[in-house]
Design a protein around this motif. Sequence first.
Motif, PDB file in Angstrom:
ATOM      1  N   CYS A  96       0.280  -1.220   0.022  1.00 57.09           N
ATOM      2  CA  CYS A  96       0.149   0.149   0.104  1.00 57.09           C
ATOM      3  C   CYS A  96       1.286   1.155  -0.197  1.00 57.09           C
ATOM      4  O   CYS A  96       1.511   1.317   0.896  1.00 57.09           O
ATOM      5  CB  CYS A  96      -0.629   0.419   1.243  1.00 57.09           C
ATOM      6  N   HIS A  97       0.549   2.433  -1.147  1.00 53.32           N
ATOM      7  CA  HIS A  97       1.159   3.197  -0.823  1.00 53.32           C
ATOM      8  C   HIS A  97       0.654   4.216  -0.909  1.00 53.32           C
ATOM      9  O   HIS A  97      -0.652   4.095  -1.396  1.00 53.32           O
ATOM     10  CB  HIS A  97       1.605   3.896  -2.768  1.00 53.32           C
ATOM     11  N   ILE A  98       0.721   5.247   0.223  1.00 50.57           N
ATOM     12  CA  ILE A  98      -0.368   6.282   0.529  1.00 50.57           C
ATOM     13  C   ILE A  98       0.380   7.285   0.436  1.00 50.57           C
ATOM     14  O   ILE A  98       1.445   7.785   0.728  1.00 50.57           O
ATOM     15  CB  ILE A  98      -0.553   6.235   2.040  1.00 50.57           C
ATOM     16  N   PHE A  99       0.092   8.592  -0.274  1.00 48.03           N
ATOM     17  CA  PHE A  99      -0.004   9.677  -0.817  1.00 48.03           C
ATOM     18  C   PHE A  99      -0.947  10.993  -0.322  1.00 48.03           C
ATOM     19  O   PHE A  99      -1.852  11.005  -0.503  1.00 48.03           O
ATOM     20  CB  PHE A  99      -0.013   9.766  -2.416  1.00 48.03           C
ATOM     21  N   GLY A 100      -0.094  11.466   1.423  1.00 49.94           N
ATOM     22  CA  GLY A 100      -1.196  12.222   1.280  1.00 49.94           C
ATOM     23  C   GLY A 100      -0.642  13.555   1.234  1.00 49.94           C
ATOM     24  O   GLY A 100       0.644  14.251   0.810  1.00 49.94           O
ATOM     25  N   ARG A 101      -0.493  15.021   2.249  1.00 51.96           N
ATOM     26  CA  ARG A 101      -0.569  16.494   1.363  1.00 51.96           C
ATOM     27  C   ARG A 101       0.477  16.391   2.635  1.00 51.96           C
ATOM     28  O   ARG A 101       1.924  17.576   2.004  1.00 51.96           O
ATOM     29  CB  ARG A 101      -1.539  17.035   2.109  1.00 51.96           C
ATOM     30  N   ASN A 102       1.549  15.559   3.911  1.00 50.09           N
ATOM     31  CA  ASN A 102       2.311  16.176   4.637  1.00 50.09           C
ATOM     32  C   ASN A 102       2.779  14.932   4.531  1.00 50.09           C
ATOM     33  O   ASN A 102       1.710  13.320   4.967  1.00 50.09           O
ATOM     34  CB  ASN A 102       2.099  17.219   5.224  1.00 50.09           C
ATOM     35  N   VAL A 104       2.449  14.139   8.144  1.00 51.74           N
ATOM     36  CA  VAL A 104       1.342  13.719   9.357  1.00 51.74           C
ATOM     37  C   VAL A 104       0.579  12.885   8.873  1.00 51.74           C
ATOM     38  O   VAL A 104      -0.064  11.747   9.919  1.00 51.74           O
ATOM     39  CB  VAL A 104       1.864  14.549  10.014  1.00 51.74           C
ATOM     40  N   GLU A 105      -0.290  13.188   7.566  1.00 48.99           N
ATOM     41  CA  GLU A 105      -1.340  13.829   7.584  1.00 48.99           C
ATOM     42  C   GLU A 105      -0.588  11.829   6.437  1.00 48.99           C
ATOM     43  O   GLU A 105      -2.164  10.679   6.789  1.00 48.99           O
ATOM     44  CB  GLU A 105      -1.742  14.025   6.098  1.00 48.99           C
ATOM     45  N   GLU A 106      -0.310  11.286   5.779  1.00 51.85           N
ATOM     46  CA  GLU A 106       0.498   9.714   5.832  1.00 51.85           C
ATOM     47  C   GLU A 106       0.784   8.907   6.517  1.00 51.85           C
ATOM     48  O   GLU A 106      -0.114   8.273   7.476  1.00 51.85           O
ATOM     49  CB  GLU A 106       1.721   9.817   4.615  1.00 51.85           C
ATOM     50  N   LEU A 107       1.224   9.330   7.936  1.00 52.66           N
ATOM     51  CA  LEU A 107       1.040   8.304   9.347  1.00 52.66           C
ATOM     52  C   LEU A 107      -0.112   8.091   9.842  1.00 52.66           C
ATOM     53  O   LEU A 107      -0.019   7.291   9.733  1.00 52.66           O
ATOM     54  CB  LEU A 107       2.438   9.340   9.938  1.00 52.66           C
ATOM     55  N   ASN A 108      -1.012   8.950   9.762  1.00 53.90           N
ATOM     56  CA  ASN A 108      -2.429   9.252  10.637  1.00 53.90           C
ATOM     57  C   ASN A 108      -3.371   8.125   9.325  1.00 53.90           C
ATOM     58  O   ASN A 108      -3.951   6.831  10.128  1.00 53.90           O
ATOM     59  CB  ASN A 108      -3.213  10.445  10.334  1.00 53.90           C
ATOM     60  N   ASP A 137      -1.275 -11.433   7.518  1.00 54.95           N
ATOM     61  CA  ASP A 137      -0.615 -10.579   7.791  1.00 54.95           C
ATOM     62  C   ASP A 137      -0.300  -9.260   7.452  1.00 54.95           C
ATOM     63  O   ASP A 137      -0.812  -8.620   6.135  1.00 54.95           O
ATOM     64  CB  ASP A 137       1.298 -11.469   7.642  1.00 54.95           C
ATOM     65  N   VAL A 138      -0.192  -8.191   8.255  1.00 52.20           N
ATOM     66  CA  VAL A 138      -0.213  -6.902   8.037  1.00 52.20           C
ATOM     67  C   VAL A 138       1.636  -5.888   8.265  1.00 52.20           C
ATOM     68  O   VAL A 138       1.483  -6.583   9.878  1.00 52.20           O
ATOM     69  CB  VAL A 138      -1.440  -5.971   8.217  1.00 52.20           C
ATOM     70  N   SER A 139       2.037  -5.610   8.555  1.00 53.59           N
ATOM     71  CA  SER A 139       2.973  -4.256   8.929  1.00 53.59           C
ATOM     72  C   SER A 139       3.455  -2.899   8.485  1.00 53.59           C
ATOM     73  O   SER A 139       3.269  -3.177   7.207  1.00 53.59           O
ATOM     74  CB  SER A 139       4.055  -5.268   8.827  1.00 53.59           C
ATOM     75  N   GLY A 140       3.613  -1.927   9.118  1.00 49.79           N
ATOM     76  CA  GLY A 140       3.714  -0.626   8.338  1.00 49.79           C
ATOM     77  C   GLY A 140       4.676  -0.089   8.574  1.00 49.79           C
ATOM     78  O   GLY A 140       5.992  -0.675  10.123  1.00 49.79           O
ATOM     79  N   HIS A 141       5.271  -0.125   7.658  1.00 47.79           N
ATOM     80  CA  HIS A 141       6.741   1.033   7.669  1.00 47.79           C
ATOM     81  C   HIS A 141       6.286   2.535   7.327  1.00 47.79           C
ATOM     82  O   HIS A 141       6.072   3.227   6.272  1.00 47.79           O
ATOM     83  CB  HIS A 141       7.668   0.091   6.803  1.00 47.79           C
ATOM     84  N   PHE A 142       6.354   3.461   8.792  1.00 49.62           N
ATOM     85  CA  PHE A 142       6.009   4.537   8.401  1.00 49.62           C
ATOM     86  C   PHE A 142       6.595   5.868   7.380  1.00 49.62           C
ATOM     87  O   PHE A 142       6.911   6.625   7.022  1.00 49.62           O
ATOM     88  CB  PHE A 142       5.835   4.919   9.722  1.00 49.62           C
ATOM     89  N   TYR A 143       7.912   5.361   7.753  1.00 53.05           N
ATOM     90  CA  TYR A 143       8.848   6.934   8.038  1.00 53.05           C
ATOM     91  C   TYR A 143       9.506   5.854   6.242  1.00 53.05           C
ATOM     92  O   TYR A 143      10.986   6.180   5.468  1.00 53.05           O
ATOM     93  CB  TYR A 143      10.069   6.703   8.453  1.00 53.05           C
ATOM     94  N   THR A 144       8.905   4.987   5.260  1.00 50.57           N
ATOM     95  CA  THR A 144       9.867   5.139   3.773  1.00 50.57           C
ATOM     96  C   THR A 144       9.159   5.974   2.694  1.00 50.57           C
ATOM     97  O   THR A 144       8.137   6.748   2.709  1.00 50.57           O
ATOM     98  CB  THR A 144       9.367   3.497   3.369  1.00 50.57           C
ATOM     99  N   ASP A 145       9.833   6.174   1.508  1.00 47.42           N
ATOM    100  CA  ASP A 145       9.269   6.848   0.449  1.00 47.42           C
ATOM    101  C   ASP A 145       8.328   6.360  -0.355  1.00 47.42           C
ATOM    102  O   ASP A 145       7.773   5.045  -0.522  1.00 47.42           O
ATOM    103  CB  ASP A 145      10.267   6.174  -0.680  1.00 47.42           C
ATOM    104  N   ALA A 146       6.887   7.136  -0.335  1.00 49.27           N
ATOM    105  CA  ALA A 146       5.764   6.318  -0.568  1.00 49.27           C
ATOM    106  C   ALA A 146       5.579   6.281  -1.764  1.00 49.27           C
ATOM    107  O   ALA A 146       4.572   5.208  -2.096  1.00 49.27           O
ATOM    108  CB  ALA A 146       4.489   7.055  -0.198  1.00 49.27           C
TER     109      ALA A 146
END
Length: 189
Positions: A96-102, A104-108, A137-146
């Motif tokens: 999953c690639h999340i494209f937020g405006r910033n 913090v929004e992507e993390l939320n 299985d599900v895992s998050g990698h928050f500080y990676t390149d979207a």
Amino acid sequence: MSDDTVDKEWDALTRCVNFYVLALQPATLQGPIINDNWLTALAEWSKEKLSEQVTDCYSGILPTGYKRPSILWRFDGMDVEECGALGFEVIKNITCHIFGRNAVEELNIAMKLIEDIKTAIKIPLDIKNRWYMTVKDVSGHFYTDALKQGQIKLSLARKVKRPYVEAPLMMETYFDGRINLSEIERRWK
């Protein structure tokens, strides 16, 4: 970045920094893009769950005119495991690639989506036929390149029956009630 070097002319320490910029360009693709029903169902489910936070959810390919915040689900791999003679389990690894405006929004959005996926356990694939995908299985990698890696890795599974051909039924059997032990012993030697 490289190591510090001394620049005697400027009487300073210098460090060479390399950077790159990713620019999305429209590309012509040969043939139609056919999305898998697993990705389509996952995009619809996530759009329903995040309707207040996300503009749109895409499956397979990110369109050129996408708006932020949005989500892209894409395949990362697939495994098939045996489940005995009658079936097998299909496991699809999805990113999953999340494209937020910033950031913090992507993390939320990522945290909410991971929580919803773990809570759901099963995600509907075809409600009419009562088919579901099970979350393995599900895992998050928050500080990676979207754009390159994506923030969420997900494994979904579904058990599938093997196709079989029906054989003709046996009409009758005959047994005369006598057992010939010498014949059985001869065959087992």
